[in-house]
Each structure stands twice: as C-alpha cells, then as structure tokens.
Design an enzyme around this catalytic site. Structure first.
Site, PDB file in Angstrom:
ATOM      1  N   ILE A  31      28.719 -34.415   7.093  1.00 56.98           N
ATOM      2  CA  ILE A  31      29.607 -33.991   6.006  1.00 56.98           C
ATOM      3  C   ILE A  31      30.587 -32.891   6.412  1.00 56.98           C
ATOM      4  CG2 ILE A  31      28.027 -34.643   4.171  1.00 56.98           C
ATOM      5  CD1 ILE A  31      27.437 -31.563   3.901  1.00 56.98           C
ATOM      6  N   TYR A  32      30.520 -32.405   7.613  1.00 52.53           N
ATOM      7  CA  TYR A  32      31.468 -31.364   8.014  1.00 52.53           C
ATOM      8  C   TYR A  32      32.886 -31.945   8.002  1.00 52.53           C
ATOM      9  CZ  TYR A  32      27.565 -28.423   9.643  1.00 52.53           C
ATOM     10  OH  TYR A  32      26.428 -27.659   9.727  1.00 52.53           O
ATOM     11  N   ALA A  33      33.724 -31.363   7.169  1.00 51.83           N
ATOM     12  CA  ALA A  33      35.114 -31.824   7.008  1.00 51.83           C
ATOM     13  C   ALA A  33      35.153 -33.319   6.714  1.00 51.83           C
ATOM     14  CB  ALA A  33      35.955 -31.488   8.236  1.00 51.83           C
TER      15      ALA A  33
END
Length: 321
Positions: free
Chosen positions: A52-54
């Site tokens: 889910i990072y960026a």
C-alpha cells in the site's frame, strides 16, 4: 554495516533496514535510486516495503531499481500485505484469497519471482487465523516467499500466530519502537524472545521527533508541516516527548554526534531488536542514519536514556512483585 540473524532463523540481515514508505510520494524515483545505492554501498541489505505504500508505487519504484541499478541478490527484499488496496472481494484483509492476490500483485510490481520476507501488515479479526496462516504456508511451499513475518501484532496475537504455524515459522515482527514509544516492551518483546522471533523497529526516530528538528517549531520542509504526515508526527509531540528529546540532545552534545545517531543506536541495541527500519526524504537524511552505525552508546548514557523514557509496568507484566 554489521549483520544479525533474524530471530533464530538462518536469515542474516543488516542491522539497519531501509524503509520505503515515502517512495512515490515525497521521495521520487531518482531520489529513491540514490538512497538505495547509498544504503547498499554502506553494506545494508534489508529493504522494506508494503503493497500500500503510495498505492503500490513504492514497490514499482523498488522493482525498477532492482532491475536496472542494484542486483536482486544483493538485498533481502521485504514487503507486506493485508491492508486494503481496492474495494473488491480480494482487495485487502487476511483471507486466503486476498493474501494470495496481494502476493501476486507485489511480485508483479517488484518484478521478481520471490520475496525474501513477506509480512502480515496487521491482525485481521474477521478472518480465522488458520485461514490466514494457510496462505502463508502455501506462499512458502510454492517458493514465492522465503520467510514469513508479521507487523503490528500485540503480544497475544504474535504468540498465537507463532504457535499455530504447522511446518513453517514466523521469523520477525515489525513494530513501532523508539525512546518515545516503548509499549512493545510490555508483551511483544517477551513473546518474540520466547518464540525466537526478531524485532524490526519502525519509526525508530519517534516519527522524526527524536532528531530534535521540532524543538523550536515545525520546519517548513518537515513531515510535520505536510498535509500527508502532520498527524503521523503530531502523536509524539508531547511534554513527555520534549523531555526525552532534550535528554537525547544532551547525550549527543556530550558524545560529539547527532541526536539522530543517539536515538538510532539506542533502539538498535535494545534486547530482541534486529534492525531499526529507517526512512528518509532524501539521501542527506539517510546519510545521517548510516553514520549511526559507528556509534555505541556508553553504559551511563544508555542508562540515563532508559530512565527518562521508562515505561510504567504493573500487573500482570511485573507479577509477582
């Protein structure tokens, strides 16, 4: 950079990890490349990401760098699943279907055929643990994952998961841990030690507060001034935190080093900790963290920092008394 075994497993990792949460947001692909090269050149091996990072861009950037800049075999590649990515039935959570869909997505974005350390990002109370762990075992059995870890599990959750895996085992737990956040010492650290699980410490600089940058205000270029991360930082801007930050600054002055180095060295050498996970906006910030590798805190300073940041323990953690 020195290495340590990850818990009681045979996997060795650098005693500092490179975090990539800002990649694809405040850190662009060019700066990410500079960070990765600097980290690997310093002897770092453990690189941590999440699906889910960026919105997946963090993994895509990392994958492009592994293809063109740093050999895949030079790093221990870690990422995470469970957090919700889409609204679909397999868009998040710890069901077997959602986890295996997330794993396939991470492999695709990273451009690799396996992940060295695959971590469950959070406990999912809506899914039977047996189902969640069956996905972990399948991922390892099929060669898509080499080792399994968890993140943000409380003590009983960690112990239950560790005791429930049949053929594989959990080798790591990633938790927030710093001089400003020592709650893991109550239950998580003892549970991890009992089960031979290594602790990876996220936010080891107290979300940036322990660097001392907020002592007199909020710098315009800091996370605390950004709309994305202001709330993330604000949690540790308290009177108690201010007292701890001043103690760290005093120790740094006496040692001729930075508050950042003192805070990192403290958490790096806590019992059970394998590596702090260090994120940076740019290579200059990362250089300050890498410099902490050379610092070992004198016993008197370590004791003083322990005292100023001490937790209150009671029943049942200190039973009998």
């Amino acid at each position: 950079m020195k290495s340590r075994p990850l818990g009681t497993s045979g996997l060795k990792v650098s005693r500092m990890a490179l975090g990539t949460m800002s990649w694809g947001t405040v850190t662009d692909a060019e700066e990410a490349a500079n960070q990765l090269v600097a980290f690997v050149d310093a002897g770092g091996t453990l690189v941590d990401s999440a699906d889910i990072y960026a919105d997946g861009e963090g993994e895509r950037i990392l994958g492009s760098l592994l293809a063109d800049l740093v050999p895949r075999d030079d790093i221990v590649l870690a990422t995470k699943a469970v957090a919700r990515r889409t609204d679909g039935p397999f868009g998040g959570g710890a069901s077997r279907g959602a986890l295996l869909a997330a794993l396939d997505g991470s492999l695709r974005r990273l451009g690799v055929d396996h992940i060295d350390l695959w971590q469950l990002h959070a406990w999912d109370s809506a899914v039977p643990l047996e189902e969640t762990l069956s996905a972990v075992e399948f991922a390892i059995d099929t060669g898509k994952v080499r080792y399994a870890g968890v993140s943000n599990y409380c003590g009983w959750q960690l112990a239950t998961a560790a005791a429930s895996l049949r053929q594989q085992r959990i080798v790591s737990t990633q938790m927030e841990y710093s001089l400003l956040e020592r709650g893991v010492e109550r239950e998580v650290v003892p549970a991890a030690a009992h089960h031979g699980i290594g602790l990876l410490a996220w936010a080891p600089l107290g979300r940036g507060v322990l660097t001392g940058k907020y002592r007199t205000g909020t710098p315009a270029d800091s996370r605390g001034a950004s709309s994305t991360y202001a709330g993330y930082v604000e949690q540790h801007r308290t009177e108690r935190a201010s007292r701890i930050v001043e103690a760290v600054a005093t120790a740094a002055d006496g040692l001729g080093t930075s508050p950042l180095a003192v805070a990192l060295a403290w958490v790096r050498d806590r019992p059970g900790v394998i590596a702090p996970v260090v994120g940076a906006r740019d290579t200059g910030q990362l250089a300050g963290s890498l410099a902490a590798e050379e610092l070992t805190l004198p016993a008197a300073i370590r004791s003083a920092l322990d005292d100023v940041s001490a937790l209150e323990f009671g029943y049942p953690e200190r039973w009998p008394r």
